[in-house]
Design an enzyme around this catalytic site. Structure first.
Site, PDB file in Angstrom:
ATOM      1  NE  ARG A   1      -3.763  -1.985   2.659  1.00 36.16           N
ATOM      2  CZ  ARG A   1      -5.069  -1.959   2.380  1.00 36.16           C
ATOM      3  NH1 ARG A   1      -5.610  -0.863   1.883  1.00 36.16           N
ATOM      4  NH2 ARG A   1      -5.821  -3.005   2.600  1.00 36.16           N
TER       5      ARG A   1
ATOM      6  CG  HIS B   1      -1.362   6.114  -0.038  1.00 33.65           C
ATOM      7  ND1 HIS B   1      -1.833   5.018   0.639  1.00 33.65           N
ATOM      8  CD2 HIS B   1      -1.385   5.778  -1.351  1.00 33.65           C
ATOM      9  CE1 HIS B   1      -2.153   4.068  -0.219  1.00 33.65           C
ATOM     10  NE2 HIS B   1      -1.875   4.500  -1.439  1.00 33.65           N
TER      11      HIS B   1
ATOM     12  CE  LYS C   1      -0.660   8.771   6.509  1.00 35.18           C
ATOM     13  NZ  LYS C   1      -0.586   8.052   5.217  1.00 35.18           N
TER      14      LYS C   1
ATOM     15  CG  HIS D   1       2.954   5.770   5.554  1.00 40.26           C
ATOM     16  ND1 HIS D   1       1.812   4.995   5.563  1.00 40.26           N
ATOM     17  CD2 HIS D   1       3.827   5.189   6.407  1.00 40.26           C
ATOM     18  CE1 HIS D   1       1.997   3.995   6.406  1.00 40.26           C
ATOM     19  NE2 HIS D   1       3.202   4.094   6.927  1.00 40.26           N
TER      20      HIS D   1
ATOM     21  CE1 TYR E   1      -1.917   3.491   7.143  1.00 41.67           C
ATOM     22  CE2 TYR E   1      -3.995   2.502   7.776  1.00 41.67           C
ATOM     23  CZ  TYR E   1      -2.846   2.484   7.026  1.00 41.67           C
ATOM     24  OH  TYR E   1      -2.627   1.460   6.157  1.00 41.67           O
TER      25      TYR E   1
ATOM     26  NE  ARG F   1      -5.585   6.836  -4.082  1.00 46.07           N
ATOM     27  CZ  ARG F   1      -4.902   6.891  -2.936  1.00 46.07           C
ATOM     28  NH1 ARG F   1      -4.710   5.796  -2.225  1.00 46.07           N
ATOM     29  NH2 ARG F   1      -4.435   8.017  -2.487  1.00 46.07           N
TER      30      ARG F   1
END
Length: 179
Positions: free
Chosen positions: A59, A62, A72, A119, A132, A165
């Site tokens: 992932r 972002h 974050k 991240h 998060y 994405r």
């Protein structure tokens, strides 16, 4: 309280949470405003998310662009991940540099990601859960990313599981930083 260590990227911190364990299970503290503030971190969290993922999921990378940027605080609650932070702050020697930290639920550890950094993470166990805590509300128009394989980081996964994405983000070389 928290064990807090600086990393190779300015303002990115590695944290170890205070915790206790007994016959009932475990308990850990994931935020303490005065401790975070004393170490130069923000603690004015606006939203909290939890993600679950399976082995070989990647992932990232972002971030939210100004004026909706956020810091974050990320905790690994279960499993094991390689957590990656990429510096997107212009004018810094560390621009375009990434660091990787191993996070695991048993280790009670997390990472603080300041504004201006992207991240992401790769799951190393059969299952992982991450929490998060972010300092701004999600703004879809400001929700951006750098392509997971577009900044020279070796994820050590032959066939990563990715979202559509995350495959569409630009590589770092084609990105103009707003930070």
């Amino acid at each position: 309280m928290f064990e807090i260590r600086a990393t190779a990227l300015a303002d990115v911190m590695f944290l170890r949470a205070p915790a206790s364990r007994d016959d009932r299970g475990s308990f850990r503290k994931l935020a303490h405003g005065p401790s975070l503030s004393a170490a130069g971190m923000r603690s004015d969290f606006a939203e909290i998310y939890c993600s679950t993922s399976v082995r070989d999921v990647v992932r990232g990378m972002h971030f939210q662009a100004p004026p909706h940027q956020h810091a974050k605080l990320v905790w690994c609650l279960e499993g094991r991940v390689t957590d990656v932070v990429l510096d997107l702050r212009s004018g810094r020697d560390s621009y375009g540099h990434a660091i990787a930290l191993d996070l695991d639920g048993d280790g009670r550890n997390g990472v603080y990601v300041p504004e201006g950094c992207a991240h992401g993470f790769a799951v190393r166990s059969d299952h992982a859960a991450l929490l998060y805590m972010v300092t701004s509300v999600h703004a879809p128009e400001a929700d951006l990313g750098i392509r997971w394989d577009g900044f020279g980081f070796d994820w050590r996964i032959d066939r990563p599981i990715l979202s559509a994405r995350d495959q569409e983000h630009p590589p770092l070389a084609e990105f103009v930083t707003p930070f």
